[in-house]
Design an enzyme around this catalytic site. Structure first.
Site, PDB file in Angstrom:
ATOM      1  N   ASN A  91      -2.998   2.501 -10.117  1.00 50.29           N
ATOM      2  CA  ASN A  91      -3.442   1.750  -8.935  1.00 50.29           C
ATOM      3  C   ASN A  91      -3.350   0.268  -9.284  1.00 50.29           C
ATOM      4  O   ASN A  91      -2.978  -0.119 -10.407  1.00 50.29           O
ATOM      5  CB  ASN A  91      -4.870   2.156  -8.549  1.00 50.29           C
ATOM      6  N   GLY A 142       0.860  -1.181   0.000  1.00 46.33           N
ATOM      7  CA  GLY A 142       0.000   0.000   0.000  1.00 46.33           C
ATOM      8  C   GLY A 142       0.898   1.233   0.000  1.00 46.33           C
ATOM      9  O   GLY A 142       1.838   1.316   0.815  1.00 46.33           O
ATOM     10  N   ALA A 143       0.606   2.185  -0.909  1.00 44.26           N
ATOM     11  CA  ALA A 143       1.551   3.287  -1.149  1.00 44.26           C
ATOM     12  C   ALA A 143       1.941   4.066   0.119  1.00 44.26           C
ATOM     13  O   ALA A 143       3.134   4.225   0.411  1.00 44.26           O
ATOM     14  CB  ALA A 143       0.984   4.217  -2.224  1.00 44.26           C
ATOM     15  N   ASP A 147      -1.414   4.578  -6.355  1.00 44.36           N
ATOM     16  CA  ASP A 147       0.024   4.487  -6.087  1.00 44.36           C
ATOM     17  C   ASP A 147       0.772   5.691  -6.634  1.00 44.36           C
ATOM     18  O   ASP A 147       1.860   6.028  -6.177  1.00 44.36           O
ATOM     19  CB  ASP A 147       0.597   3.195  -6.666  1.00 44.36           C
ATOM     20  N   ARG A 170      10.297  -1.114  -4.539  1.00 43.16           N
ATOM     21  CA  ARG A 170       9.114  -1.163  -5.413  1.00 43.16           C
ATOM     22  C   ARG A 170       9.065   0.144  -6.215  1.00 43.16           C
ATOM     23  O   ARG A 170       9.241   1.217  -5.635  1.00 43.16           O
ATOM     24  CB  ARG A 170       7.821  -1.358  -4.602  1.00 43.16           C
ATOM     25  N   GLN A 193      -5.615  -9.008  -2.112  1.00 43.74           N
ATOM     26  CA  GLN A 193      -5.748  -7.963  -1.077  1.00 43.74           C
ATOM     27  C   GLN A 193      -7.215  -7.708  -0.745  1.00 43.74           C
ATOM     28  O   GLN A 193      -7.551  -7.361   0.393  1.00 43.74           O
ATOM     29  CB  GLN A 193      -5.095  -6.654  -1.548  1.00 43.74           C
TER      30      GLN A 193
HETATM   31  O1  MRU Z   1       0.608  -4.126  -4.480  1.00 44.24           O
HETATM   32  P1  MRU Z   1      -0.007  -3.334  -3.353  1.00 44.24           P
HETATM   33  O2  MRU Z   1      -0.834  -4.166  -2.434  1.00 44.24           O
HETATM   34  O3  MRU Z   1       1.004  -2.481  -2.630  1.00 44.24           O
HETATM   35  O4  MRU Z   1      -1.005  -2.338  -4.081  1.00 44.24           O
HETATM   36  C1  MRU Z   1      -1.742  -1.444  -3.291  1.00 44.24           C
HETATM   37  C2  MRU Z   1      -2.671  -0.609  -4.071  1.00 44.24           C
HETATM   38  O5  MRU Z   1      -2.762  -0.673  -5.269  1.00 44.24           O
HETATM   39  C3  MRU Z   1      -3.440   0.419  -3.285  1.00 44.24           C
HETATM   40  O6  MRU Z   1      -4.691   0.637  -3.851  1.00 44.24           O
HETATM   41  C4  MRU Z   1      -2.661   1.753  -3.272  1.00 44.24           C
HETATM   42  O7  MRU Z   1      -1.340   1.552  -2.887  1.00 44.24           O
HETATM   43  C5  MRU Z   1      -3.295   2.744  -2.378  1.00 44.24           C
HETATM   44  S1  MRU Z   1      -3.121   2.304  -0.684  1.00 44.24           S
HETATM   45  C6  MRU Z   1      -3.884   3.520   0.237  1.00 44.24           C
END
Ligand code: MRU
Length: 349
Positions: free
Chosen positions: A248, A48-49, A238, A92, A197
């Site tokens: 995203n 999550g970002a 993201d 990442r 997720q």
């Molecule tokens: O691969 P992830 O689980 O890190 O991806 C997360 C997402 O795409 C979320 O929607 C994004 O980071 C926003 S989190 C507030």
């Protein structure tokens, strides 16, 4: 019951809730080494970002803790911290919050690197980024909730919740605030292949808060939107580009097209730390994840040996498909370059 914190800083040590095994097991892993923190980000222990950005800031604190002979200058601090910074930056590529947090650490090094208080200053910065994120999400939640009609069904993707942030969540923050205001009849959560997720994290978070959630596979999205008529699809981001395009979790772009076809509006809920004013959507770096994530399921091969795969972790939804981008500073309706840049300029005042 509230969702446990994804990130805990205690006794100068970092603890990360291992999101790979939720919700079956709820375990914290302990970190004292910045390179192990970088590995944890890459391996999706934390994801999550905003949560990635917060974790990277703590990673820099751990890096500073490891330096025993206190460097005497900014340049000496920079070179001592460079390997850890590089490892964190390479963990990442898509979530810009990671680079935003590392840039903020660089500023503190620049300001404090000539004195003896850098470790303390970096620690204060990381703790502040962490605490601020929760308040920011509450503001996003309230702005976003103001757009939701009463008695709404909403649709969300991936996990943009407490687990993906310092707490409360961005997309799930909007849903939490709208539920508090009595506006939510139900939430559909897409399972979100391949890391699930939606299935593992979002449905768990919402159930803990007593918010009615229905889990479905992504392939059911068009059918569900025709049958249940959600008022909004609400997702996190993201990276939001200067032209209003938003990266995203992979599948968001598909869902935005399906939402538009069925009259559901599309909301992107993200803090301004998720904006990248230097590029447009097509330039956003898209993370390619290992083939095993789609050729295997729970460690077991499900696809033929040597099959050619494509596993992009994110996609970019064009601004034209987005009805509102909601930040801690307000709402950008029908986003475009002028509105995004004006919003960011006003936010800096
Ligand atoms: O691969 P992830 O689980 O890190 O991806 C997360 C997402 O795409 C979320 O929607 C994004 O980071 C926003 S989190 C507030």
């Amino acid at each position: 019951m509230t969702t446990p914190s994804a990130i805990i800083w205690s006794n100068n040590q970092l603890q990360l809730l291992d999101q790979r095994i939720l919700p079956v097991q709820c375990e914290y892993l302990h970190y004292q080494d910045p390179f192990a923190v970088a590995d944890a980000i890459r391996a999706m222990v934390v994801r999550g970002a905003p949560a990635i950005g917060i974790t990277a800031a703590y990673g820099m604190v751990l890096a500073a803790q490891q330096i025993t002979n206190t460097p005497a200058s900014v340049a000496a601090w920079c070179s001592a911290l460079a390997p850890a910074r590089e490892a964190l930056a390479n963990s990442r590529p898509t979530a810009v919050n990671l680079f935003w947090a590392l840039d903020r650490c660089d500023q503190v090094i620049e300001e404090q690197g000539n004195g003896g208080k850098l470790l303390q200053a970096l620690t204060e910065l990381a703790v502040q980024i962490h605490a601020e994120d929760i308040q920011i999400n509450k503001r996003i939640g309230d702005f976003g909730a103001s757009l939701i009609p009463t008695d709404s069904i909403v649709y969300t993707h991936c996990n943009a919740g407490a687990l993906a942030t310092g707490g409360y969540g961005t997309a799930l923050g909007v849903i939490r605030s709208a539920h508090r205001d009595g506006k939510i009849r139900g939430v559909f959560a897409g399972e979100t292949r391949p890391w699930l997720q939606g299935a593992r994290l979002t449905s768990w978070e919402l159930m803990q808060d007593g918010i009615p959630v229905t889990l479905a596979i992504e392939g059911a999205a068009a059918h569900i939107m025709r049958e249940h008529r959600p008022s909004w699809m609400i997702v996190g981001a993201d990276r939001v580009a200067a032209n209003g395009d938003a990266a995203n979790k992979i599948g968001t772009y598909n869902l935005a097209i399906i939402a538009k076809h069925h009259g559901a509006k599309v909301m992107v809920a993200a803090p301004t730390s998720t904006f990248d004013a230097n590029i447009d959507g097509p330039q956003i770096p898209i993370e390619r994840r290992p083939a095993e994530e789609i050729t295997h399921s729970f460690g077991k091969r499900i696809a033929p040996e040597q099959v050619v795969t494509s596993n992009p972790a994110f996609d970019v939804t064009p601004a034209q498909l987005i009805d509102a981008i909601v930040t801690e500073h307000g709402i950008i309706h029908q986003p475009n370059r002028d509105k995004v840049l004006a919003h960011l300029a006003a936010a800096q005042k």
